[in-house]
Write a protein that holds these residues in place. Sequence first.
Motif: not given
Length: 202
Positions: A134-160
């Motif tokens: 999970t990536l939480f926004q540090k700067k107000d200039s960031s395009l997203f406030t939060k990004i969540e990446i799910t990695i299954l069997e070492m492959l990116i499965h889902k990004i929210e």
Amino acid sequence: MLIIGLFGFNLSIRATNDTFNINDYLNGINTLKAGFKQTIFNSNNEVIDYSEGLIWLKKPEKLLWEFQRPNIKKIILNSENLSIYENNLNQLLIVPYTDQYQSSLASILVNNDNLEAFYEIHYKIINNDLYMVTLFQKKDSSLFTKIEITILEMLIHKIELWDSSEQSISIVLENTEMNISLSDASFKFIPPKGVDIIDQRR
């Protein structure tokens, strides 16, 4: 801008039972080709848009996001320009790829050097095959406030991804091929005859 995003990994790089580093993971990507299913939700978590297509990635700075259904749309990124072609509008928009896009998902995937500058990183290791970053926004200039990446069997499965208006976008990847040969020609786009070209580079 709730568009632009995606993925892959060098399978020779494995996380141990208690460690995982998203920068190392992303650095294992050289090329990637995958199908995607993208759903956009409003702040009430109601579906407002759905699309499917393909993503093509080639480092250091090439990305093609090709929407195939329900409408044809292409987003092409190179080191200097971002081009957006929309078939239903018969329009091609070309803009310079400036610093304002450094926190975008596309920029994170092709060049994650600034990841920690824009986002605070949290890890959750579910088991040996499932990781959540999970990536939480540090700067107000960031395009997203939060990004969540799910990695299954070492492959990116889902990004929210969530923006400041609380709209969100969910991207599920499938049939992923990584570190395969992709020609530069795959990322070149010649607009159809008669397309309205809006060039904002000047």
